[in-house]
Design a protein around this motif. Structure first.
Motif, PDB file in Angstrom:
ATOM      1  N   ARG A 140      38.916  37.515  26.369  1.00 16.24           N
ATOM      2  CA  ARG A 140      39.426  37.090  26.837  1.00 16.24           C
ATOM      3  C   ARG A 140      40.333  38.488  28.235  1.00 16.24           C
ATOM      4  NH1 ARG A 140      44.615  35.578  22.445  1.00 16.24           N
ATOM      5  NH2 ARG A 140      43.559  34.037  21.715  1.00 16.24           N
ATOM      6  N   VAL A 141      40.215  37.632  29.133  1.00 14.50           N
ATOM      7  CA  VAL A 141      40.770  38.804  30.317  1.00 14.50           C
ATOM      8  C   VAL A 141      41.775  39.633  30.520  1.00 14.50           C
ATOM      9  CG1 VAL A 141      39.251  37.292  31.782  1.00 14.50           C
ATOM     10  CG2 VAL A 141      41.511  37.199  31.519  1.00 14.50           C
ATOM     11  N   GLY A 142      42.712  38.799  29.485  1.00 17.70           N
ATOM     12  CA  GLY A 142      43.289  40.453  29.400  1.00 17.70           C
ATOM     13  C   GLY A 142      43.750  41.363  28.582  1.00 17.70           C
ATOM     14  N   GLU A 143      42.524  40.987  27.919  1.00 17.12           N
ATOM     15  CA  GLU A 143      42.179  42.431  26.954  1.00 17.12           C
ATOM     16  C   GLU A 143      40.997  43.660  28.567  1.00 17.12           C
ATOM     17  OE1 GLU A 143      39.789  40.893  23.970  1.00 17.12           O
ATOM     18  OE2 GLU A 143      41.457  39.943  22.789  1.00 17.12           O
ATOM     19  N   PHE A 144      40.866  43.132  29.232  1.00 14.43           N
ATOM     20  CA  PHE A 144      39.997  43.698  30.384  1.00 14.43           C
ATOM     21  C   PHE A 144      40.571  45.104  30.984  1.00 14.43           C
ATOM     22  CE2 PHE A 144      37.132  39.647  31.328  1.00 14.43           C
ATOM     23  CZ  PHE A 144      36.537  40.377  30.544  1.00 14.43           C
ATOM     24  N   SER A 145      39.878  46.296  31.269  1.00 14.53           N
ATOM     25  CA  SER A 145      40.223  47.026  32.055  1.00 14.53           C
ATOM     26  C   SER A 145      40.618  46.315  33.724  1.00 14.53           C
ATOM     27  CB  SER A 145      39.427  48.410  32.392  1.00 14.53           C
ATOM     28  OG  SER A 145      38.770  47.763  32.643  1.00 14.53           O
TER      29      SER A 145
END
Length: 394
Positions: A140-145
């Motif tokens: 999920r992109v919410g987990e990306f830096s």
């Protein structure tokens, strides 16, 4: 460089005045600006905070109406759907849906441009490889830096193979390796005849890749021209030679002193930039097969971006598809003309199927069960909120 008769962007007397609640002028963000951007140019739009850069970009995108003057993009109104089909935009902050994976994010944006499912998959695979995020396609992109999200944002800006690309702080949050890859990509797009506008406070990035700059201050153009014309110091000379023997250096210094009549001069050794040295160290480490848990370097440029056919072929394909829409496509988003709900149903059905765990079969059983349970809990929470809202209305 040959320039086409019709500029990609043409602004004449462009003005934007923001008003308060009572209609009184509050701020003149853009003040009687004239400029043109031609096909194949990489142009840097520069200026301090509050100089009018963002307002100008938003008018080019059709998000703001000019108060005065005229503005055309690709020979049409900035708000025309045909214009928006040929534009790729990377905002300063990557506004991505945090519960979608990287793969789902690119699929969503590709569907907005009426790309077929097969074409979306082809481009998604190439883009994720290009930006070095293929290993995280199902995260999920919410987990990306910030840097990882920036790479996905750059990929979504190119999913439609745009003829005109606007990049707002494209290297923000990226490491030096990512910055170099972005600059290489922009150079390649220029060779294909793409037009790119970049806004950035990192002037070294602008200097590396831009053909021309437009510098704004107080809503007005204060300077414009090619970097060669603006930055060349014509009243000084610089000579770079291989290392010279001491005797030759002594004669050279004596000759300079004799002819400069006491004026100051300097002799030193050339230096690499810190970026060049950093990339040399990283490339050496990669050559030694040293492993890393961070973002890997991007792969080759996406094939569909480096193909030689005219970018107008993309628009022709979109228009032909819109005449006979497929079951798995949706109409492109438009500020002035919202997409009809019927074409969007297949995309929504796909997302709902993923939320209910139907796509988890490809994962190991334990992980699939855990992910399905998590998604079901999220879906239950959404349904509970909807029930609360409906009861409140009653």
């Amino acid at each position: 460089m040959a320039q086409q008769s019709t500029p990609v962007v043409s602004a004449v007397g462009l003005t934007k005045v923001f008003r308060d609640f009572w209609g009184r002028p509050k701020a003149k963000a853009v003040n009687d600006v004239d400029f043109e951007i031609h096909e194949g140019e990489v142009v840097g739009l520069l200026g301090p905070n509050g100089s009018g850069k963002s307002t100008t970009v938003k008018m080019i995108l059709g998000l703001l109406y000019p108060t005065g003057g005229s503005l055309s993009v690709l020979g049409r109104s900035p708000r025309a759907v045909e214009t928006k089909r040929e534009i790729g935009y990377l905002p300063e902050e990557s506004y991505l849906y945090k519960y979608l994976t990287a793969e789902e994010t690119l699929d969503f944006f590709g569907a907005l441009f009426n790309l077929s499912r097969a074409e979306r998959r082809r481009r998604i695979d190439q883009l994720l490889e290009m930006v070095g995020m293929a290993h995280a396609r199902r995260r999920r992109v919410g987990e990306f830096s910030k840097g990882m999200a920036r790479r996905i944002g750059l990929a979504q800006a190119m999913i439609n193979d745009p003829a005109f690309l606007i990049l707002d702080e494209p290297t923000s949050g990226l490491d030096p390796l990512g910055c170099k890859e972005v600059k290489d990509l922009i150079t390649m797009l220029k060779k294909r005849g793409k037009t790119v506008v970049i806004t950035s406070h990192l002037l070294s990035d602008i200097e590396d890749i831009c053909d021309r700059v437009i510098i704004l201050y107080g809503g007005r153009v204060r300077a414009t021209g090619t970097l060669h014309d603006l930055l060349t110091v014509n009243d000084e000379n610089r000579i770079i030679t291989p290392a010279l023997p001491p005797a030759v250096m002594t004669r050279l210094v004596a000759l300079l002193r004799e002819n400069l009549h006491g004026e100051e001069f300097r002799i030193d050794h050339p230096r690499r930039t810190l970026e060049e040295f950093f990339l040399e160290v990283i490339n050496q480490a990669k050559a030694e097969s040293i492993e890393t848990a961070g973002v890997v370097g991007g792969g080759k440029i996406a094939e569909y971006l480096s193909e030689e056919e005219k970018s107008n072929a993309v628009l022709d394909a979109l228009m032909s598809e819109s005449a006979a829409p497929a079951a798995d496509t949706v109409e492109p988003a438009s500020v002035s003309e919202p997409a009809a709900p019927e074409p969007a149903e297949p995309v929504l059905d796909e997302k709902l199927a993923e939320l209910t765990g139907e796509t988890a079969a490809a994962a190991p059983e334990a992980e699939a069960a855990e992910e399905a349970q998590k998604k079901q809990e999220e879906l239950d929470a959404v349904n509970a909120k909807l029930d609360d809202l409906l009861r409140g209305r009653k």
